[in-house]
Design an enzyme around this catalytic site. Structure first.
Site, PDB file in Angstrom:
ATOM      1  N   SER A   1      13.572   0.100  18.604  1.00  0.00           N
ATOM      2  CA  SER A   1      13.123  -1.102  19.307  1.00  0.00           C
ATOM      3  C   SER A   1      13.551  -2.358  18.568  1.00  0.00           C
ATOM      4  CB  SER A   1      11.598  -1.098  19.443  1.00  0.00           C
ATOM      5  OG  SER A   1      11.186  -0.329  20.524  1.00  0.00           O
TER       6      SER A   1
ATOM      7  N   ASP B   1      10.472  -9.540  26.636  1.00  0.00           N
ATOM      8  CA  ASP B   1      10.370  -8.804  25.368  1.00  0.00           C
ATOM      9  C   ASP B   1      11.426  -9.299  24.377  1.00  0.00           C
ATOM     10  OD1 ASP B   1       9.443  -7.002  23.542  1.00  0.00           O
ATOM     11  OD2 ASP B   1      10.326  -5.234  24.484  1.00  0.00           O
TER      12      ASP B   1
ATOM     13  N   HIS C   1       7.569  -7.061  21.345  1.00  0.00           N
ATOM     14  CA  HIS C   1       6.574  -6.021  21.075  1.00  0.00           C
ATOM     15  C   HIS C   1       6.658  -5.501  19.643  1.00  0.00           C
ATOM     16  CE1 HIS C   1       9.744  -2.928  22.127  1.00  0.00           C
ATOM     17  NE2 HIS C   1       9.113  -2.286  21.160  1.00  0.00           N
TER      18      HIS C   1
END
Length: 258
Positions: free
Chosen positions: A204, A110, A65
């Protein structure tokens, strides 16, 4: 020098441009300057994007992502204000995302593998992080790190990365925290049950490190961060090691686990 100055300014502005799904370290302390040598900064002209991890002199692993157009990577960074002499900047040469990933579901598979346009060498502030030889067990103490916010409710970003220790938890804890989310074998649930330490906005793509091995990638979490019984969700690197090694070996058609 101009590039270093630009990067410093971009990192200072990271909060304004971080994507909503980004995460950062809350409840930690300043990392030792040499304990995050594999940590990579992903950024573009708009600002900070994500973190990543150097696993090979030509390869960085991050979250799918975090994919974006026209980004660059900075290695060897500690302070946003005082650059290290051995900092390096690289462009992505190739990017690999699981071909069977659900395009409308950021939580699915992911993980993204990035090939650098030029190799990097180990230095005082740059080093590789080992892929796992086995998965972590529930109860394992693991390390998270990043330049993310140090407040659960306010946008307070440190000049240097912060680190915190959290635990691998049973998937049932994450299933209870995220209604409608089905925990899979390719994810890890990690945090502190009583709260107070967590990855959060801005982290992230960064690593979850257990016993010196790269076990997880920061993927999903609650906001505000660090609430009791609301741990983070991490991509389980061990389950993707065959895919990673196949891609690096040149088998670009390799399949990810289902």
């Amino acid at each position: 020098m101009v590039l270093i100055t630009v990067l410093a300014n971009l990192l200072i502005l990271q909060l304004s441009y971080a994507q909503k799904s980004s995460k950062l370290v809350f409840g930690g302390d300043e990392c030792n300057i040499n304990e995050h040598r594999s940590l990579v900064v992903l950024f573009n002209s708009s600002g900070f994007l994500c973190a990543g991890t150097l696993i090979n002199k030509e390869w960085v692993l991050t979250a799918a992502h975090c994919d974006s157009e026209n980004f660059q990577m900075q290695l060897g960074v500690h302070s946003k204000k005082v650059p290290n002499k051995d900092e390096e900047t690289r462009d992505p040469k190739e990017k690999f995302i699981c071909p069977n990933r659900k395009k409308n579901d950021e939580k699915d598979k992911d993980i993204m593998l990035i090939r650098l346009n030029r190799p990097v060498s180990n230095s005082e502030h740059i080093a590789l992080l080992s892929l796992p030889s086995s998965p972590p067990s529930v109860g394992s103490v693991c390390r998270i790190m990043g330049w993310g916010t140090i407040s659960p409710t306010k946008e307070i970003y440190p000049d240097v990365p912060h680190c915190a220790d959290i635990n691998i938890l049973d998937h049932a804890v994450c299933r209870a925290a995220y209604s409608g989310w089905l925990a899979t074998s390719t994810t890890l649930c990690a945090g502190i049950l009583e709260g107070g330490k967590d990855s959060c906005h801005g982290d992230s793509g960064g690593p979850l490190i257990c016993n010196g091995q790269f076990q997880g990638i920061v993927s999903l979490g609650r906001h505000p961060c660090g609430h009791p019984d609301e741990p983070g969700v991490y991509t389980k690197v061990f389950d993707y090691t065959d895919w990673i090694q196949s891609i690096i070996a040149g088998n670009t058609d390799a399949a990810c686990p289902p």
